[in-house]
Write an enzyme that holds these catalytic residues in place. Structure first.
Site, PDB file in Angstrom:
ATOM      1  NE  ARG A  90      -2.141   1.014   4.042  1.00  0.00           N
ATOM      2  CZ  ARG A  90      -1.453   2.084   4.648  1.00  0.00           C
ATOM      3  NH1 ARG A  90      -1.212   3.211   3.833  1.00  0.00           N
ATOM      4  NH2 ARG A  90      -0.752   2.039   5.662  1.00  0.00           N
ATOM      5  CB  CYS A 143       4.735  -7.346   9.231  1.00  0.00           C
ATOM      6  SG  CYS A 143       5.817  -6.023  10.171  1.00  0.00           S
TER       7      CYS A 143
HETATM    8  N1  PCA Z   1       5.611  -3.092  10.553  1.00  0.00           N
HETATM    9  C1  PCA Z   1       5.314  -3.402   8.875  1.00  0.00           C
HETATM   10  C2  PCA Z   1       6.621  -3.539   8.288  1.00  0.00           C
HETATM   11  C3  PCA Z   1       7.717  -3.174   9.289  1.00  0.00           C
HETATM   12  C4  PCA Z   1       6.737  -3.094  10.485  1.00  0.00           C
HETATM   13  O1  PCA Z   1       7.288  -2.624  11.677  1.00  0.00           O
HETATM   14  C5  PCA Z   1       4.043  -4.266   8.600  1.00  0.00           C
HETATM   15  O2  PCA Z   1       3.409  -4.445   9.242  1.00  0.00           O
HETATM   16  O3  PCA Z   1       4.235  -5.054   7.531  1.00  0.00           O
END
Ligand code: PCA
Length: 214
Positions: A90, A143
């Site tokens: 996104r 993530c």
């Molecule tokens: N959150 C992002 C990527 C790095 C992080 O700390 C996620 O939820 O994809």
């Protein structure tokens, strides 16, 4: 001693901090009894994050891996149930990449379940007086990418290892000027200690409701 690797992420999306890495470091500074805790900070970049995770695993040879990331807007500690085989950005990642509907592992399974006892981990965080729940989506950003890569590594190469993903809220200093939920980093660190300690001793998950209607 059970060897545990905790990973956090570098800041992303214009933030100057990432509570996942702050909390991982704080948790490792005071490890729970019986655990040897190693840490790694991952770049918020598709591909490179996965390579960095693999290197950290090869260096530290953990029995348990808990990857942690910021989920801005979530009010509680969320233990992720499932990773899906898709990158769909996104926002650009830290290297400017914005993949759309790309498989993380071409031809790989659509999804993998966490091999952590997610319900027992949620119960342990709650018992410590902190808010937690099961999450049924880790999103489709970096993530989820790291979570899927970890699960694939476990499924295909390192079956003796167990691992999963935990999303954490913003730290209070990130939201002083917006009406968004937050949790102090010290509380998030305590939750990560509970999760690591619970995963180390729990092979069979609790049978407790943790689903969602939507
Ligand atoms: N959150 C992002 C990527 C790095 C992080 O700390 C996620 O939820 O994809």
């Amino acid at each position: 001693m059970t060897r545990v690797l905790l990973t956090g992420f570098e800041p992303f999306d214009g933030e100057s901090t990432n509570p996942s890495w702050q909390a991982v470091r704080a948790a490792a500074a005071e490890p729970p009894p019986g655990l040897e805790v190693f840490t790694a900070e991952l770049p918020c970049v598709y591909g490179a994050s996965r390579t960095a995770l693999r290197s950290a695993i090869e260096e530290t040879r953990p029995e348990i891996v808990v990857c942690v990331g910021q989920a801005g807007g979530r009010p509680d500690i969320t233990v992720e149930r499932v990773a899906v085989n898709v990158d769909d950005a996104r926002i650009p990642d830290g290297a400017g990449a914005e993949p759309i509907d790309e498989e993380i592992v071409p031809g790989g399974p659509a999804g993998y379940f966490s091999t952590l006892p997610v319900k027992a981990c949620v119960a342990a965080v709650r018992a410590a007086g902190l808010p937690a729940s099961v999450s049924n989506t880790a999103g489709t950003f970096v993530c989820n990418h790291v979570f899927y890569a970890l699960a694939h590594l476990i499924a295909t190469e390192m079956p003796e290892m167990r691992g999963g993903f935990v999303h954490v809220p913003y730290a209070p200093e990130q939201v002083v000027d917006r009406a968004q939920p937050s949790l102090p980093v010290a509380s998030v660190a305590q939750a990560l200690r509970e999760i690591a300690a619970t995963a180390a001793v729990t092979r069979t998950d609790l049978r407790a409701a943790g689903g969602a209607t939507h």
